[in-house]
Design an enzyme around this catalytic site. Structure first.
Site, short mmCIF file in Angstrom:
data_model
loop_
_atom_site.label_atom_id
_atom_site.label_comp_id
_atom_site.label_asym_id
_atom_site.label_seq_id
_atom_site.Cartn_x
_atom_site.Cartn_y
_atom_site.Cartn_z
N GLY A 1 -8.14 8.82 9.91
CA GLY A 1 -8.80 8.93 11.15
C GLY A 1 -10.06 9.58 11.27
N ASN B 1 -9.07 1.70 9.85
CA ASN B 1 -8.71 0.91 11.00
C ASN B 1 -8.71 2.06 12.00
OD1 ASN B 1 -5.94 0.14 12.37
ND2 ASN B 1 -5.50 2.09 12.54
N THR B 2 -9.26 2.98 11.87
CA THR B 2 -9.42 3.84 13.27
C THR B 2 -10.95 3.45 13.64
OG1 THR B 2 -8.21 5.92 12.90
CG2 THR B 2 -9.53 6.58 14.26
N ALA C 1 -9.30 5.65 4.62
CA ALA C 1 -9.55 7.02 5.16
C ALA C 1 -10.98 7.04 4.84
CB ALA C 1 -8.02 7.72 4.42
N LYS D 1 0.77 -1.45 0.49
CA LYS D 1 -0.44 0.18 -0.10
C LYS D 1 0.93 1.20 -0.31
CE LYS D 1 -3.13 2.76 2.50
NZ LYS D 1 -3.53 3.25 4.01
#
Length: 257
Positions: free
Chosen positions: A160, A208-209, A186, A99
């Site tokens: 995030g 992720n976040t 994202a 990535k």
């Protein structure tokens, strides 16, 4: 949905949810959440972890063995740093899948597009399977595909931020032109954001976040898995057209006069 695998280069994945490894409160929570996600792919920031430590209680021990590690160049602000980091990942035995991130702004973490294009071209020529983190600009997505990237990964919102898909129209434009998978990367905040991305027709979602930062990461991981599956199934099923006025769902024939 066994008949609906995602193909990226020579890789084939059953799950369309890609997950990350940052911000978890501890390794045990991370491992349980990754298992609950049902994901085949986990992204790892090469510059921030020790991939040589594979012992009990280590970072790598908290990644299920069944998952493919997708190294990323997070934290790289120059072409040289990004390319060097990708090469390091391959030298460590993680394979050609990468990535690619070349960050252009410290506050927004938006990508440096000229740098991203340059780094992508270098890595593609070196036979990397490049998945570039980019803006939601359709022209940039086309240029990355023309270079030879195996997928394009437009942001939904700043990394995030949890703002969800801020510009679905641009995401649609990218998908209309793309001949490679489009993976939203994202900005996802909750399960409905993931479902919307998949209902738009995206090939996958990376987050992720939204999971690691949730009050209960394990439960949120399961919610994201179900949302991605539901959104994909809804997209494949074909939604009804939007109408300005009501349409009766029950037949009108035989109604008592």
């Amino acid at each position: 949905m066994q008949d609906d695998a995602l193909t990226i280069g020579d890789y084939r994945f059953q799950s369309r949810l890609f997950v990350g490894t940052g911000k978890y409160p501890d390794y045990q929570t991370q491992k349980t959440a990754l298992e609950e996600s049902g994901s085949d792919v986990v992204t790892v920031a090469i510059r921030r972890v020790d991939l040589k430590d594979k012992g009990e209680g280590s970072f790598l021990a908290a990644i299920p063995e069944s998952m493919t590690i997708l190294p990323n160049t997070a934290g790289c602000y120059t072409v040289d740093d990004a390319v060097r980091t990708a090469r390091l990942a391959r030298e460590l035995g993680l394979g050609p899948l990468v990535k690619l991130e070349v960050i252009g702004d410290e506050k927004t973490l938006f990508p440096d597009i000229p740098g991203l294009l340059e780094a992508a071209e270098i890595l593609v020529k070196e036979d990397f399977v490049v998945l570039p983190y980019t803006t939601d600009d359709p022209v940039t997505a086309q240029r990355l595909e023309a270079i030879g990237c195996a997928a394009v990964m437009p942001l939904a919102a700043p990394i995030g931020s949890g703002l969800g898909i801020r510009n679905p129209h641009n995401i649609r434009l990218i998908m209309e032109a793309a001949r490679v998978p489009v993976i939203v990367d994202a900005g996802v905040g909750t399960a409905s954001d993931a479902a919307v991305a998949m209902e738009l027709g995206c090939d996958g979602v990376l987050m992720n976040t939204a999971i690691a930062g949730a009050r209960d990461p394990v439960s949120m991981s399961r919610a994201m898995r179900l949302a991605v599956e539901a959104g994909r199934l809804a997209y494949r099923s074909g939604r009804i057209p939007r109408k300005a006025y009501a349409t009766a769902s029950s037949p009108l024939e035989g109604v008592i006069g």
